[in-house]
Design a protein around this motif. Structure first.
Motif, PDB file in Angstrom:
ATOM      1  N   VAL A 288     -22.750 -15.842  20.955  1.00 40.63           N
ATOM      2  CA  VAL A 288     -21.747 -14.979  20.332  1.00 40.63           C
ATOM      3  C   VAL A 288     -21.870 -15.119  18.818  1.00 40.63           C
ATOM      4  O   VAL A 288     -22.625 -15.958  18.321  1.00 40.63           O
ATOM      5  CB  VAL A 288     -20.322 -15.356  20.792  1.00 40.63           C
ATOM      6  CG1 VAL A 288     -20.159 -15.123  22.283  1.00 40.63           C
ATOM      7  CG2 VAL A 288     -20.010 -16.816  20.444  1.00 40.63           C
ATOM      8  N   ASN A 289     -21.123 -14.271  18.108  1.00 36.03           N
ATOM      9  CA  ASN A 289     -21.195 -14.374  16.653  1.00 36.03           C
ATOM     10  C   ASN A 289     -20.573 -15.670  16.134  1.00 36.03           C
ATOM     11  O   ASN A 289     -21.036 -16.265  15.164  1.00 36.03           O
ATOM     12  CB  ASN A 289     -20.534 -13.155  15.990  1.00 36.03           C
ATOM     13  CG  ASN A 289     -19.072 -13.017  16.390  1.00 36.03           C
ATOM     14  OD1 ASN A 289     -18.675 -13.397  17.498  1.00 36.03           O
ATOM     15  ND2 ASN A 289     -18.258 -12.466  15.493  1.00 36.03           N
ATOM     16  N   ASP A 290     -19.487 -16.149  16.813  1.00 36.13           N
ATOM     17  CA  ASP A 290     -18.829 -17.381  16.391  1.00 36.13           C
ATOM     18  C   ASP A 290     -18.173 -18.021  17.613  1.00 36.13           C
ATOM     19  O   ASP A 290     -17.181 -17.505  18.144  1.00 36.13           O
ATOM     20  CB  ASP A 290     -17.795 -17.104  15.315  1.00 36.13           C
ATOM     21  CG  ASP A 290     -17.204 -18.384  14.713  1.00 36.13           C
ATOM     22  OD1 ASP A 290     -17.498 -19.474  15.240  1.00 36.13           O
ATOM     23  OD2 ASP A 290     -16.457 -18.287  13.725  1.00 36.13           O
ATOM     24  N   ALA A 291     -18.732 -19.131  18.082  1.00 35.30           N
ATOM     25  CA  ALA A 291     -18.236 -19.779  19.289  1.00 35.30           C
ATOM     26  C   ALA A 291     -16.796 -20.268  19.145  1.00 35.30           C
ATOM     27  O   ALA A 291     -16.079 -20.414  20.137  1.00 35.30           O
ATOM     28  CB  ALA A 291     -19.142 -20.956  19.648  1.00 35.30           C
ATOM     29  N   LYS A 292     -16.329 -20.481  17.897  1.00 30.03           N
ATOM     30  CA  LYS A 292     -14.963 -20.950  17.691  1.00 30.03           C
ATOM     31  C   LYS A 292     -13.925 -19.896  18.063  1.00 30.03           C
ATOM     32  O   LYS A 292     -12.752 -20.217  18.259  1.00 30.03           O
ATOM     33  CB  LYS A 292     -14.772 -21.363  16.232  1.00 30.03           C
ATOM     34  CG  LYS A 292     -15.615 -22.566  15.818  1.00 30.03           C
ATOM     35  CD  LYS A 292     -15.377 -22.903  14.354  1.00 30.03           C
ATOM     36  CE  LYS A 292     -16.237 -24.091  13.923  1.00 30.03           C
ATOM     37  NZ  LYS A 292     -16.041 -24.424  12.486  1.00 30.03           N
ATOM     38  N   LEU A 293     -14.369 -18.641  18.154  1.00 33.97           N
ATOM     39  CA  LEU A 293     -13.436 -17.558  18.469  1.00 33.97           C
ATOM     40  C   LEU A 293     -13.205 -17.392  19.974  1.00 33.97           C
ATOM     41  O   LEU A 293     -12.371 -16.585  20.387  1.00 33.97           O
ATOM     42  CB  LEU A 293     -13.959 -16.233  17.900  1.00 33.97           C
ATOM     43  CG  LEU A 293     -14.093 -16.166  16.373  1.00 33.97           C
ATOM     44  CD1 LEU A 293     -14.693 -14.824  15.957  1.00 33.97           C
ATOM     45  CD2 LEU A 293     -12.742 -16.388  15.698  1.00 33.97           C
TER      46      LEU A 293
END
Length: 474
Positions: free
Chosen positions: A433-438
């Motif tokens: 994904v673009n940002d796993a934290k999201l």
């Protein structure tokens, strides 16, 4: 249905026998290279047969540890009276229960192990010299007409090593001085075992054995279920909680599949675990989970789901093992048309994190639905090995995202790039994904449910690993 354990990969069986407290379990642990047998300076600690794989000089065999033979009970041979040490009666195995309760059952298990074995390692202790019990056991072994390797334990100094010659009087062969604790002489024992084994010509095949562990609280019927599956008294069955202390392996072939059934000691709450033997039993039950592919979690129909059942289920889930929930003692429940549905609803509510797990209602005592246990375990194992092609996986992920886009602002919106399945056992998916934290936990569960709706994965956990774009690029 079940074949004798000796058929597994054509490996012969070597049994360790002897009177109580002569170091059989210590030698067993050293020969298999891991602490699988409970070692305690208390006669009678090992009760059931305990199996492990061992090898020497390229020759593999199955080693079986046994409980100490006491001719005071359950003996078919006339023998001298053997006085039980006061420490046994004083300590007991459960509160208020004397170890003597199990002496007859222990002897029966030793007899079975001797009957199965091609070679018998007879353990005696140098410090005690030849005892009346040693003579009685030697007489028993001579009548079997099987190969016997005489290992004299605790010969850890020159004086004792010189004194081992007296054990020739037992008439079962050359005595070999050994110190199982320090490893001295174990190589000589193994050399003698290999020399005594029958000629082996069968080529060893790749081991594809499926491990199935039977788990649950004390006295929920684990050993009874195992015995009913096998159709033989493979382990001791008793109404006293805690009878099974070691994790016990039984090898069999079912519908063309090589299986190992692992019966375990009941797992209590940590705060209620006594020190010593019971503590080691608890640890081995947990280790049995790591050795299994599929875990059969037994619940008592008369008590339903307890907090400890949920704890055990948590241990299984932490290790990523597949699960079948089995409700035992179903025969003693008063039922109507809604009883089973009510039980299912309660189970799903109490074990919410195992909502993908199949549930069977059985009676190990009467055999009701026991014939469905192994087929269900094998079905769950097939689900555990299921693989999805990269193309199918990415189509499913993008369709799921289109149906229910993740929440977020324009600048902080989760975007899915690519997904793949790098492994099975259990099924593991990596999603870039673009940002796993999201990735929110609830959205992760949404995607997991979509995978289950499409492909099943009945009874097996799914691992979803999210990686950021930069991880994909690196």
């Amino acid at each position: 249905m079940a074949k004798n354990e000796r058929t597994r990969a054509g490996k012969p069986i070597v049994a360790l026998v002897g009177r109580p407290n002569v170091g059989k379990s210590t030698l067993f642990n050293r020969l298999i290279g891991q602490r699988r047998a409970i070692v305690e300076d208390l006669a009678g600690t090992t009760r059931d047969r305990l199996y492990g794989d061992s090898d020497w000089g390229g020759r593999e065999f199955i080693l079986v540890d046994t409980g100490g033979i006491d001719f005071g009970l359950g003996s078919s041979t006339p023998a001298r009276k053997i006085i039980e040490p006061a420490s046994i009666k004083a300590a007991g195995f459960e509160a208020g229960v004397s170890s003597r309760l199990f002496l007859k059952e222990i002897r029966e298990q030793v007899d079975i192990a001797i009957a199965e074995a091609e070679v018998i390692v007879f353990r005696v202790a140098a410090e005690a010299g030849i005892t009346a019990a040693d003579e009685d056991i030697a007489d028993l072994l001579r009548r079997t007409e099987k190969s016997v390797v005489l290992a004299v334990n605790k010969a850890d100094n020159k004086k004792r090593q010189q004194e081992v010659v007296e054990f020739y009087a037992l008439g079962v062969g050359e005595p070999i001085p050994v110190s199982a604790l320090h490893g001295m002489g174990t190589g000589d024992v193994l050399e003698a075992v290999i020399e005594a084994l029958p000629v082996w010509t069968e080529e060893e095949e790749e081991d594809e054995t499926i491990g199935i562990a039977i788990l649950g609280r004390p006295n929920v019927g684990k050993s009874s279920l195992l015995n009913k599956i096998l159709g033989e008294e493979r382990v001791i069955v008793s109404s006293v909680p805690g009878t099974t202390r070691d994790a016990i392996d039984t090898h069999l072939t079912y519908e063309g599949h090589d299986l190992v059934l692992i019966d375990t000691a009941g797992i209590r709450r940590r705060g209620k675990i006594d020190s010593g033997v019971e503590k080691f039993s608890f640890l081995r039950s947990l280790k049995a989970i790591t050795r299994a592919d599929v875990c059969l979690l037994l619940l008592d129909a008369t008590e339903m789901v307890t907090a400890q059942d949920a704890h055990i289920a948590g241990y299984i889930l932490e290790e990523g093992r597949s699960v079948v929930v089995i409700i035992n003692k179903w025969d003693i429940i008063e039922k109507d048309n809604e009883t089973m549905n009510q039980y299912l609803e309660t189970i799903r509510q109490e074990l919410k994190f195992l909502d993908y797990v199949p549930v069977l209602f059985i009676s190990a005592k009467t055999g009701q639905r026991v014939d469905k246990v192994l087929p269900m375990a094998l079905q769950v194992q097939e689900e555990r090995l299921r693989r999805i092609s990269t193309g199918e996986l990415n189509r499913l992920i993008h369709e799921a995202v289109a149906q229910n886009p993740p929440k977020g602002t324009h600048r902080h919106r989760l975007k899915f790039l690519y997904a793949t399945q790098p492994r099975t056992d259990p099924p593991t998916f990596v999603i870039f994904v673009n940002d796993a934290k999201l990735v929110h936990f609830t959205y992760q569960r949404y995607l997991e449910n979509k995978l289950r709706d499409k492909y099943g994965f009945i009874g097996t956990p799914i691992k979803l690993i999210f990686r950021s774009r930069r991880d994909k690029e690196s």
